[in-house]
Structures are given as structure tokens and as C-alpha cells.
Design a protein around this motif. Structure first.
Motif, mmCIF file in Angstrom:
data_model
loop_
_atom_site.group_PDB
_atom_site.id
_atom_site.type_symbol
_atom_site.label_atom_id
_atom_site.label_comp_id
_atom_site.label_asym_id
_atom_site.label_seq_id
_atom_site.Cartn_x
_atom_site.Cartn_y
_atom_site.Cartn_z
ATOM 1 N N TYR A 131 -55.249 4.551 -90.853
ATOM 2 C CA TYR A 131 -54.380 4.371 -89.861
ATOM 3 C C TYR A 131 -54.629 3.249 -89.149
ATOM 4 N N ALA A 132 -56.129 3.034 -88.749
ATOM 5 C CA ALA A 132 -56.503 1.994 -87.839
ATOM 6 C C ALA A 132 -56.414 0.687 -88.551
ATOM 7 N N ASP A 133 -56.927 0.577 -89.639
ATOM 8 C CA ASP A 133 -56.791 -0.748 -90.375
ATOM 9 C C ASP A 133 -55.414 -1.234 -91.170
ATOM 10 N N GLY A 134 -54.351 -0.170 -90.852
ATOM 11 C CA GLY A 134 -52.886 -0.841 -91.447
ATOM 12 C C GLY A 134 -51.962 -0.556 -90.631
ATOM 13 N N LEU A 135 -52.204 0.292 -89.534
ATOM 14 C CA LEU A 135 -50.923 0.733 -88.759
ATOM 15 C C LEU A 135 -50.967 0.297 -87.089
ATOM 16 N N LEU A 136 -51.982 0.086 -86.817
ATOM 17 C CA LEU A 136 -52.404 -0.036 -85.492
ATOM 18 C C LEU A 136 -52.205 -1.596 -85.056
ATOM 19 N N HIS A 137 -51.458 -1.680 -83.856
ATOM 20 C CA HIS A 137 -51.434 -3.191 -83.417
ATOM 21 C C HIS A 137 -52.476 -3.305 -82.339
ATOM 22 N N CYS A 138 -53.665 -3.155 -82.776
ATOM 23 C CA CYS A 138 -54.715 -3.382 -81.564
ATOM 24 C C CYS A 138 -55.756 -4.101 -82.230
ATOM 25 N N ASP A 139 -56.890 -4.218 -81.309
ATOM 26 C CA ASP A 139 -58.082 -4.984 -81.796
ATOM 27 C C ASP A 139 -58.790 -3.819 -82.807
ATOM 28 N N THR A 140 -58.821 -3.937 -84.130
ATOM 29 C CA THR A 140 -59.623 -3.011 -84.988
ATOM 30 C C THR A 140 -60.653 -3.565 -85.761
ATOM 31 N N ILE A 141 -61.757 -2.845 -85.710
ATOM 32 C CA ILE A 141 -62.889 -3.058 -86.673
ATOM 33 C C ILE A 141 -63.047 -1.976 -87.583
ATOM 34 N N CYS A 142 -63.015 -2.134 -88.764
ATOM 35 C CA CYS A 142 -63.284 -1.132 -89.696
ATOM 36 C C CYS A 142 -64.213 -1.664 -90.914
ATOM 37 N N SER A 143 -65.119 -0.565 -91.258
ATOM 38 C CA SER A 143 -66.141 -0.997 -92.082
ATOM 39 C C SER A 143 -66.238 0.338 -92.806
ATOM 40 N N ALA A 144 -66.523 0.269 -94.413
ATOM 41 C CA ALA A 144 -66.885 1.396 -95.228
ATOM 42 C C ALA A 144 -67.681 0.907 -96.248
ATOM 43 N N ARG A 145 -68.715 1.767 -96.449
ATOM 44 C CA ARG A 145 -69.543 1.594 -97.794
ATOM 45 C C ARG A 145 -70.197 2.784 -97.950
ATOM 46 N N SER A 146 -70.752 2.884 -99.180
ATOM 47 C CA SER A 146 -71.457 4.283 -99.350
ATOM 48 C C SER A 146 -72.245 4.911 -98.273
ATOM 49 N N GLY A 147 -71.808 6.074 -97.830
ATOM 50 C CA GLY A 147 -72.715 6.786 -96.999
ATOM 51 C C GLY A 147 -72.495 6.314 -95.418
ATOM 52 N N ASN A 148 -71.677 5.429 -95.398
ATOM 53 C CA ASN A 148 -71.313 4.881 -93.934
ATOM 54 C C ASN A 148 -69.810 4.360 -93.702
ATOM 55 N N VAL A 149 -69.111 4.937 -92.970
ATOM 56 C CA VAL A 149 -67.757 4.300 -92.351
ATOM 57 C C VAL A 149 -67.713 4.307 -90.737
ATOM 58 N N ILE A 150 -67.332 3.161 -90.272
ATOM 59 C CA ILE A 150 -66.988 2.977 -88.939
ATOM 60 C C ILE A 150 -65.535 2.389 -88.606
ATOM 61 N N VAL A 151 -64.999 2.899 -87.611
ATOM 62 C CA VAL A 151 -63.774 2.734 -87.305
ATOM 63 C C VAL A 151 -63.988 2.492 -85.829
ATOM 64 N N GLU A 152 -63.595 1.404 -85.373
ATOM 65 C CA GLU A 152 -63.573 0.869 -83.829
ATOM 66 C C GLU A 152 -62.261 0.143 -83.530
ATOM 67 N N VAL A 153 -61.582 0.644 -82.522
ATOM 68 C CA VAL A 153 -60.465 0.227 -82.238
ATOM 69 C C VAL A 153 -60.353 0.125 -80.278
ATOM 70 N N HIS A 154 -60.057 -1.486 -80.025
ATOM 71 C CA HIS A 154 -59.970 -1.668 -78.774
ATOM 72 C C HIS A 154 -58.424 -1.878 -78.110
ATOM 73 N N GLY A 155 -57.881 -1.847 -76.945
ATOM 74 C CA GLY A 155 -56.809 -1.779 -76.609
ATOM 75 C C GLY A 155 -55.718 -0.777 -77.193
ATOM 76 N N VAL A 156 -56.279 0.494 -77.360
ATOM 77 C CA VAL A 156 -55.476 1.708 -77.801
ATOM 78 C C VAL A 156 -54.421 2.140 -76.942
ATOM 79 N N ASP A 157 -53.029 2.396 -77.664
ATOM 80 C CA ASP A 157 -52.190 3.033 -76.998
ATOM 81 C C ASP A 157 -52.065 4.621 -77.213
ATOM 82 N N GLU A 158 -51.190 5.169 -76.583
ATOM 83 C CA GLU A 158 -50.941 6.596 -76.719
ATOM 84 C C GLU A 158 -51.311 7.327 -77.998
ATOM 85 N N ALA A 159 -50.395 6.623 -78.959
ATOM 86 C CA ALA A 159 -50.557 7.330 -80.297
ATOM 87 C C ALA A 159 -51.781 6.800 -81.096
ATOM 88 N N ALA A 160 -52.546 5.863 -80.769
ATOM 89 C CA ALA A 160 -53.823 5.692 -81.401
ATOM 90 C C ALA A 160 -54.705 6.689 -80.829
#
Length: 110
Positions: free
Chosen positions: A41-70
Motif C-alpha cells: 500500500y505504502a510503496d505503490g498507492l500512497l502519494h507521500c514520502d515513503t521508505i520501504c525496505s524488505a529482506r529476510s527477517g526484516n521489513v520496514i515501512v516509513e511514510v512521511h506527509g501522511v494523509d487521513e487514508a494512509a
């Protein structure tokens, strides 16, 4: 043990899942589903400043400038992760900071 770190503020959120829920396929699948959902959702649909990272055993989703839907999506996923931590404290714990609700099994060493 999977350790979940949940952080939120007025215009940002961050969720990190670190580790494996070794011994519980149920918890592993549930955490994976929730984290994949917010990641995609964050990586593909948000129009915000998004940082997404995924590797085995670790996932990070960070979003700045979020709106109500986010923020609604974040609250849904955070609530699901905290409910899992309450139900399965041997496999999952949470550390919650800032404006998020402080429920859930607490990580001793976040």
C-alpha cells in the motif's frame, strides 16, 4: 521471536518487523500478511514520502506527509500487530512510541 516497532506522529508513521516467529506458522503468516499489505500500500498507492525496505527477517515501512487514508491503513495494521502480540506473546512483541496506542506484549529488548 518477532519484534515489532511501531512509531507514529502527526504526519508520519513507521512500522518495523524484525526476526522470525519460529515455532508458530500462524503468527509468521499473520505478521507477513499485515506487513506485506502495508508495504505494498505504502510503496505503490500512497502519494507521500515513503521508505520501504524488505529482506529476510526484516521489513520496514516509513511514510512521511501522511494523509487521513494512509493513517487509517497504518492504524489498521498496527492494531492487528498489537492484537497478535497480545494473543501470541511467546512469538511476537511490540514496542510502541509517540501517538500510537500502547497495548500489546512489550519487547524486553526492543
Amino acid at each position: 521471536m518477532t519484534k515489532i516497532s511501531i512509531t507514529s506522529g502527526d504526519d508520519y508513521f513507521r512500522i518495523e518487523a524484525d526476526g522470525h516467529a519460529t515455532g508458530s506458522d500462524t503468527v509468521c503468516a499473520a505478521v507477513s500478511a499485515l506487513m506485506c499489505s502495508i508495504y505494498n500500500y505504502a510503496d505503490g498507492l500512497l502519494h507521500c514520502d515513503t521508505i520501504c525496505s524488505a529482506r529476510s527477517g526484516n521489513v520496514i515501512v516509513e511514510v512521511h506527509g501522511v494523509d487521513e487514508a494512509a493513517m487509517g491503513a497504518f492504524s489498521c495494521v498496527a492494531g492487528g500487530l498489537m492484537a497478535l502480540a497480545d494473543r501470541y506473546p511467546d512469538f511476537l512483541c511490540t514496542k510502541v512510541t509517540d501517538n500510537a496506542d500502547k497495548s500489546g506484549a512489550k519487547c524486553e529488548n526492543p
